[in-house]
Enzyme design. Structure first.
Site, PDB file in Angstrom:
ATOM      1  N   ASN A  13      28.571  49.371  54.761  1.00 19.32           N
ATOM      2  CA  ASN A  13      27.923  49.462  53.497  1.00 19.32           C
ATOM      3  C   ASN A  13      26.780  48.200  53.245  1.00 19.32           C
ATOM      4  O   ASN A  13      26.926  47.217  53.073  1.00 19.32           O
ATOM      5  CB  ASN A  13      28.978  49.494  52.335  1.00 19.32           C
ATOM      6  CG  ASN A  13      28.525  49.588  51.027  1.00 19.32           C
ATOM      7  OD1 ASN A  13      27.076  49.529  50.960  1.00 19.32           O
ATOM      8  ND2 ASN A  13      29.362  50.101  49.954  1.00 19.32           N
ATOM      9  N   CYS A  68      23.299  50.054  45.012  1.00 21.88           N
ATOM     10  CA  CYS A  68      23.470  50.655  46.070  1.00 21.88           C
ATOM     11  C   CYS A  68      22.583  51.990  45.973  1.00 21.88           C
ATOM     12  O   CYS A  68      22.265  52.567  46.886  1.00 21.88           O
ATOM     13  CB  CYS A  68      24.721  51.397  46.071  1.00 21.88           C
ATOM     14  SG  CYS A  68      25.959  49.909  46.452  1.00 21.88           S
ATOM     15  N   HIS A  89      24.470  57.663  49.915  1.00 21.51           N
ATOM     16  CA  HIS A  89      24.836  56.295  50.107  1.00 21.51           C
ATOM     17  C   HIS A  89      26.151  55.946  51.214  1.00 21.51           C
ATOM     18  O   HIS A  89      27.115  56.753  50.796  1.00 21.51           O
ATOM     19  CB  HIS A  89      25.009  55.605  48.607  1.00 21.51           C
ATOM     20  CG  HIS A  89      25.541  54.044  48.689  1.00 21.51           C
ATOM     21  ND1 HIS A  89      25.200  52.984  49.442  1.00 21.51           N
ATOM     22  CD2 HIS A  89      26.701  53.650  48.081  1.00 21.51           C
ATOM     23  CE1 HIS A  89      25.823  51.907  49.504  1.00 21.51           C
ATOM     24  NE2 HIS A  89      26.747  52.159  48.815  1.00 21.51           N
TER      25      HIS A  89
HETATM   26  O1  UT7 Z   1      28.638  50.463  47.580  1.00 24.45           O
HETATM   27  C1  UT7 Z   1      29.376  49.871  46.213  1.00 24.45           C
HETATM   28  C2  UT7 Z   1      30.205  50.574  45.479  1.00 24.45           C
HETATM   29  N1  UT7 Z   1      31.565  50.657  45.894  1.00 24.45           N
HETATM   30  C3  UT7 Z   1      32.156  51.603  46.531  1.00 24.45           C
HETATM   31  O2  UT7 Z   1      31.660  52.744  46.713  1.00 24.45           O
HETATM   32  C4  UT7 Z   1      33.404  51.384  46.896  1.00 24.45           C
HETATM   33  C5  UT7 Z   1      34.586  52.489  46.522  1.00 24.45           C
HETATM   34  N2  UT7 Z   1      35.956  52.183  46.840  1.00 24.45           N
HETATM   35  C6  UT7 Z   1      36.629  52.266  48.025  1.00 24.45           C
HETATM   36  O3  UT7 Z   1      35.900  52.490  49.003  1.00 24.45           O
HETATM   37  C7  UT7 Z   1      37.833  52.137  47.916  1.00 24.45           C
HETATM   38  O4  UT7 Z   1      38.583  51.929  47.110  1.00 24.45           O
HETATM   39  C8  UT7 Z   1      38.067  50.551  49.129  1.00 24.45           C
HETATM   40  C9  UT7 Z   1      37.700  50.766  50.281  1.00 24.45           C
HETATM   41  C10 UT7 Z   1      37.259  49.489  48.464  1.00 24.45           C
HETATM   42  C11 UT7 Z   1      39.765  50.360  48.956  1.00 24.45           C
HETATM   43  O5  UT7 Z   1      40.486  51.589  49.729  1.00 24.45           O
HETATM   44  P1  UT7 Z   1      41.833  52.111  48.969  1.00 24.45           P
HETATM   45  O6  UT7 Z   1      42.061  53.155  49.690  1.00 24.45           O
HETATM   46  O7  UT7 Z   1      41.178  52.504  47.533  1.00 24.45           O
HETATM   47  O8  UT7 Z   1      42.524  50.838  48.880  1.00 24.45           O
HETATM   48  P2  UT7 Z   1      43.393  50.154  47.318  1.00 24.45           P
HETATM   49  O9  UT7 Z   1      42.445  49.233  46.957  1.00 24.45           O
HETATM   50  O10 UT7 Z   1      44.050  51.275  46.722  1.00 24.45           O
HETATM   51  O11 UT7 Z   1      44.481  49.062  48.439  1.00 24.45           O
HETATM   52  C12 UT7 Z   1      45.523  49.637  48.760  1.00 24.45           C
HETATM   53  C13 UT7 Z   1      46.129  48.662  49.552  1.00 24.45           C
HETATM   54  C14 UT7 Z   1      46.469  47.485  48.588  1.00 24.45           C
HETATM   55  O12 UT7 Z   1      47.771  47.101  48.951  1.00 24.45           O
HETATM   56  P3  UT7 Z   1      48.882  47.297  48.301  1.00 24.45           P
HETATM   57  O13 UT7 Z   1      48.706  46.506  46.938  1.00 24.45           O
HETATM   58  O14 UT7 Z   1      49.043  48.537  48.106  1.00 24.45           O
HETATM   59  O15 UT7 Z   1      50.131  46.390  48.938  1.00 24.45           O
HETATM   60  C15 UT7 Z   1      45.463  46.452  49.342  1.00 24.45           C
HETATM   61  O16 UT7 Z   1      45.816  44.969  49.036  1.00 24.45           O
HETATM   62  O17 UT7 Z   1      45.483  48.198  50.817  1.00 24.45           O
HETATM   63  C16 UT7 Z   1      45.390  46.784  50.678  1.00 24.45           C
HETATM   64  N3  UT7 Z   1      44.090  46.382  51.263  1.00 24.45           N
HETATM   65  C17 UT7 Z   1      43.949  46.039  52.525  1.00 24.45           C
HETATM   66  N4  UT7 Z   1      44.835  46.053  53.593  1.00 24.45           N
HETATM   67  C18 UT7 Z   1      44.431  45.904  54.779  1.00 24.45           C
HETATM   68  C19 UT7 Z   1      42.925  46.137  50.849  1.00 24.45           C
HETATM   69  N5  UT7 Z   1      42.112  45.891  51.467  1.00 24.45           N
HETATM   70  C20 UT7 Z   1      42.540  45.777  52.684  1.00 24.45           C
HETATM   71  C21 UT7 Z   1      42.084  45.572  54.091  1.00 24.45           C
HETATM   72  N6  UT7 Z   1      43.380  45.434  54.871  1.00 24.45           N
HETATM   73  N7  UT7 Z   1      40.740  45.096  54.378  1.00 24.45           N
END
Ligand code: UT7
Length: 316
Positions: A272, A113, A241
């Site tokens: 992204n 990225c 980014h």
């Molecule tokens: O460009 C490459 C570098 N990468 C990045 O910059 C990514 C950086 N990270 C992020 O942007 C965020 O961490 C994400 C967008 C990837 C995830 O967001 P988050 O607020 O950190 O969510 P999380 O991973 O803590 O997940 C929270 C909940 C989980 O469910 P439980 O375990 O709490 O029941 C996930 O399973 O959200 C769930 N979840 C979703 N729910 C609905 C994960 N993806 C989804 C989804 N729709 N698409």
């Protein structure tokens, strides 16, 4: 020669648009979750037969046309990408062939990225050293090739596209338009973003990257301003980014930008697009006339690796 400057920009996005509601028919997600956690409303996806080189060439063609330069005068082509499938000819050589650039130094850069800022710095260094005079610097990605469309944690985030810049060496009495790069990585956290193996699928430890980006990147981005001799409140725009709207706003909030500074939030419309996201967002802002010509803009890429790079540039 004192340095280099960006003469013109161009971008390309595939015509197919995928909305959050459409994604909710594929996996267990919702428009509400995606917009509140990531900020994305829609993204563009390449056609199955559309390659990284196809998109890179479209963006580069536009940038070259806007620069007014003939393709024959370009002597360096650098493409930042982590999703090109072909090893040989590399993406840069494919772009050069399509645009009619006859004899450039042509190579690809992969720092995921942060790739565009690495490519821009590398081209700037070549121009400063007198190893080239005119360069095409491109970020292009087909992230959709790497996505598991049953994995809701990634398929809602990544997308396809390309952005390009034409760079020219500046004359002795002309100020440089590309500032010193600040670059580096945290390889110990490299496993936090993986696109590995022969048939790669992207996976990431989202929260690890989120924490790293929101706590470590702002102070490093400020170093790029310091090295350019620009105060953060003098920046006309911040183009990071486009990973996640919450990350963009968290970093922007720590920089001390002026109230009038433009913050690129193209992630909302484009998702992204990894190495393509910075030039894509910058090219759109310039096309819409949102940044005055000559104004200082902080570019900053971060992500897989975990690598980062950024520099202050003068808007073309
Ligand atoms: O460009 C490459 C570098 N990468 C990045 O910059 C990514 C950086 N990270 C992020 O942007 C965020 O961490 C994400 C967008 C990837 C995830 O967001 P988050 O607020 O950190 O969510 P999380 O991973 O803590 O997940 C929270 C909940 C989980 O469910 P439980 O375990 O709490 O029941 C996930 O399973 O959200 C769930 N979840 C979703 N729910 C609905 C994960 N993806 C989804 C989804 N729709 N698409």
């Amino acid at each position: 020669m004192t340095g280099s400057r960006i003469v013109a920009l161009g971008h390309y996005q595939p015509s197919k648009v995928l909305t959050n509601d459409e994604l909710a028919t594929l996996v267990d997600t919702s428009d509400e979750w995606i917009t509140s956690r990531v900020g994305i409303r829609r993204r563009h996806l390449a056609a199955p037969d559309e390659s990284v080189a196809d998109m890179a060439a479209r963006a580069a063609e536009k940038a070259l046309a806007a620069s007014g330069f003939d393709a024959e005068t370009v002597d360096l082509v650098v493409v930042a990408t982590c999703t090109a499938i072909d090893r040989s000819p590399n993406t840069a050589a494919q772009v050069a062939a399509r645009l009619g650039v006859p004899a450039p130094a042509a190579f690809d850069v992969n720092t995921v990225c942060s790739g565009f800022s690495y490519a821009l710095a590398t081209a700037d260094h070549a121009l400063r050293a007198g190893a080239a005079r005119r360069a095409l610097v491109i970020g292009a990605e087909k992230m959709s090739d790497t996505v598991d469309w049953t994995d809701r944690t990634t398929c809602v985030i990544f997308a396809d596209g390309a952005g390009a810049a034409v760079l020219e060496a500046t004359a002795d009495d002309e100020p440089a338009g590309v500032g010193p790069v600040v670059w580096g990585s945290d390889p110990r956290k490299g496993d936090a973003v993986r696109i590995d193996g022969w048939d790669p699928t992207i996976s990431q430890q989202g929260q690890t990257v989120f924490r790293w980006a929101t706590t470590q990147i702002a102070p490093i981005a400020l170093q790029a301003c310091e090295r350019a001799g620009i105060r953060p409140d003098e920046l006309a725009a911040f183009v990071p980014h486009q990973a996640n709207l919450r990350i963009i706003d968290a970093i922007a909030g720590k920089l001390g930008l002026s109230d009038s500074a433009v913050v690129a939030r193209d992630v909302v419309e484009s998702g992204n697009t990894s190495a393509a996201s910075v030039p894509l967002a910058l090219s759109k802002l310039v096309e819409r006339g949102e940044i005055p010509s000559g104004a200082p803009v902080l570019l900053f890429g971060f992500g897989g690796g975990l690598a980062y790079a950024g520099q202050v540039v003068r808007c073309p």
